[in-house]
Motif scaffolding. Structure first.
Motif, PDB file in Angstrom:
ATOM      1  N   GLU A 152      -8.931  -6.598   0.202  1.00 31.36           N
ATOM      2  CA  GLU A 152      -8.187  -5.344   0.388  1.00 31.36           C
ATOM      3  C   GLU A 152      -7.885  -5.120   1.859  1.00 31.36           C
ATOM      4  OE1 GLU A 152     -10.762  -2.527  -1.520  1.00 31.36           O
ATOM      5  OE2 GLU A 152      -9.589  -2.585  -3.373  1.00 31.36           O
ATOM      6  N   ASP A 175      -4.174  -4.851   3.559  1.00 27.53           N
ATOM      7  CA  ASP A 175      -3.846  -3.684   4.380  1.00 27.53           C
ATOM      8  C   ASP A 175      -3.438  -4.102   5.787  1.00 27.53           C
ATOM      9  OD1 ASP A 175      -3.980  -0.686   4.932  1.00 27.53           O
ATOM     10  OD2 ASP A 175      -5.459  -1.420   6.365  1.00 27.53           O
ATOM     11  N   TYR A 183       0.069  -5.466   5.788  1.00 23.31           N
ATOM     12  CA  TYR A 183       1.066  -4.593   5.164  1.00 23.31           C
ATOM     13  C   TYR A 183       1.650  -5.187   3.882  1.00 23.31           C
ATOM     14  CZ  TYR A 183       0.876  -2.207   9.683  1.00 23.31           C
ATOM     15  OH  TYR A 183       0.444  -1.558  10.802  1.00 23.31           O
ATOM     16  N   ARG A 237       0.926  -2.470  -1.681  1.00 17.56           N
ATOM     17  CA  ARG A 237      -0.290  -2.197  -2.459  1.00 17.56           C
ATOM     18  C   ARG A 237      -0.037  -2.199  -3.960  1.00 17.56           C
ATOM     19  NH1 ARG A 237      -1.957   4.176  -2.063  1.00 17.56           N
ATOM     20  NH2 ARG A 237       0.094   5.110  -2.147  1.00 17.56           N
TER      21      ARG A 237
END
Length: 378
Positions: free
Chosen positions: A177, A181, A184, A187
């Motif tokens: 995760e 993140d 970018y 999600r």
């Protein structure tokens, strides 16, 4: 700040000796250098050295952040423990990653540029959350590279009919995760990919014991000798073996299916967000109305004293006094409307207007009160 760059390197398998630290100090006098790390940030200028050479010579991990949107992560790993063929098959459509051999090691260099990112941070503390990915790759967990393939899906470099390189990435770990993140990666695409997974990479204690028992005694002795000699890779090597045995075939989805599923996830998330915002708005409205009822009740009990407080506020001749007076007038107007005494209220307001007509700032506020004094000007 017109420019910001952050560099951090970590040595995992072998600490830096004094000669290595001296060589690094000659490159940067400002950097924080320890036996296992090098870190520095630049607001003007740049690192006087090549990060690729840093990795080849000294370090196992590198993170770089620039405030114009560049993010970079590098990993150095023993080539004998990495399945290069499997990695190449996953990242063939990905142009943000480069892999090369340096001696006995394999270096993976990942770099993405995200201009205009509105949640940019200075990079400090990021590498600690990403560091476990190196051991994951060494033990045969290639989901990091699946996420890179997913970034190419996001950027429309992968045709709809192409099949995902792994049968999903469930369950997502904290480091995965953090990786998505950091770079970018959308999600909702990540959530779609994580809805399935051929194997979660875990093995029960009973299965672990059974698998270890099947290793021939002479091989167990060699493994134990390596542990005694301080070989840091015995554990990851064993986990890789067990992972290979646990792998099961699974149906794989196409990039187009993942994109459609991500769209549905996004729509559901946005609906849920809208519902939460509406629920919060209604809660705030209810609380405001409850507070208003309390104010109006107290206002009614205070009677004529309220009008004196209004006059006192006006006579202070400052913004705070005017605001206090207008807040009371606004509540009195609402009370008058509820009780049907608008005529009396309007009469009092006209009298206030006449007494304080030279106080232009107050009159500006009074004009915004709304209907009630009979003389509002727009």
């Amino acid at each position: 700040m017109s420019e910001y760059q952050y560099y951090e390197f970590q040595a995992i398998d072998r600490p830096l000796d004094n000669a290595a630290q001296d060589a690094l100090r000659a490159i940067s006098s400002r950097a924080r250098i320890t036996a296992t790390s090098f870190s520095n940030h630049y607001e003007w200028g740049d690192l006087k050295g090549d990060p690729c050479k840093f990795m080849e010579n000294w370090f196992d991990l590198h993170l770089y952040v620039a405030n114009w949107g560049t993010q970079r992560l590098m990993l150095r790993m023993p080539a004998r423990l990495v399945k290069c063929g499997d990695i190449d098959g996953i990242i063939r459509e990905v142009d943000c990653v480069r892999v090369w051999n340096s001696g006995d090691n394999l270096v993976v260099d990942i770099q993405r540029d995200e201009e205009g990112a509105d949640d940019w941070d200075d990079g400090s503390g990021r590498l600690a959350g990403l560091a476990p990915l190196r051991n994951d790759v060494l033990s045969g967990d290639l989901r990091l590279f699946y996420l890179l393939w997913l970034s190419a899906v996001q950027d429309e470099y992968v045709p709809d009919e192409d099949v995902e390189p792994l049968p999903g990435i469930a369950p997502l770990t904290g480091p995965l995760e953090a990786f998505a993140d950091f770079f970018y990666i959308d999600r909702d695409l990540v959530a779609a990919a994580a809805e399935v997974g051929a194997n979660d990479g875990a093995i029960s204690r009973d299965d672990l014991q059974t698998s270890l028992a099947t290793i021939p005694d002479h091989e167990k002795t060699k493994l134990l000798l390596r542990v005694v000699d301080g070989d840091p890779y015995v554990g990851v090597e064993l986990r890789g073996r067990l992972r290979d045995k646990a792998q099961a075939p699974a149906t794989r989805r196409t990039a187009g299916i993942l994109r459609m599923r991500a769209l549905k996830i996004r729509e559901a998330r946005e609906r849920a967000d809208a519902e939460r915002r509406e629920t919060e708005r209604r809660r705030q409205v209810a609380e405001a109305e409850k507070a208003r009822r309390v104010r109006l009740k107290a206002l009614k009990q205070r009677g004529a004293n309220v009008w004196r407080e209004i006059e006192d506020g006006i006579e202070r001749r400052n913004p705070a006094g005017y605001d206090q007076a207008m807040a009371l007038l606004s509540d009195l107007q609402a009370l008058a409307e509820e009780e049907g005494s608008q005529d009396d209220f309007s009469s009092r307001v006209r009298a206030i207007r006449a007494r304080h007509e030279k106080k232009s700032k107050f009159i500006e506020r009074l004009n915004k009160l709304g209907r009630g004094d009979g003389e509002r000007t727009d």
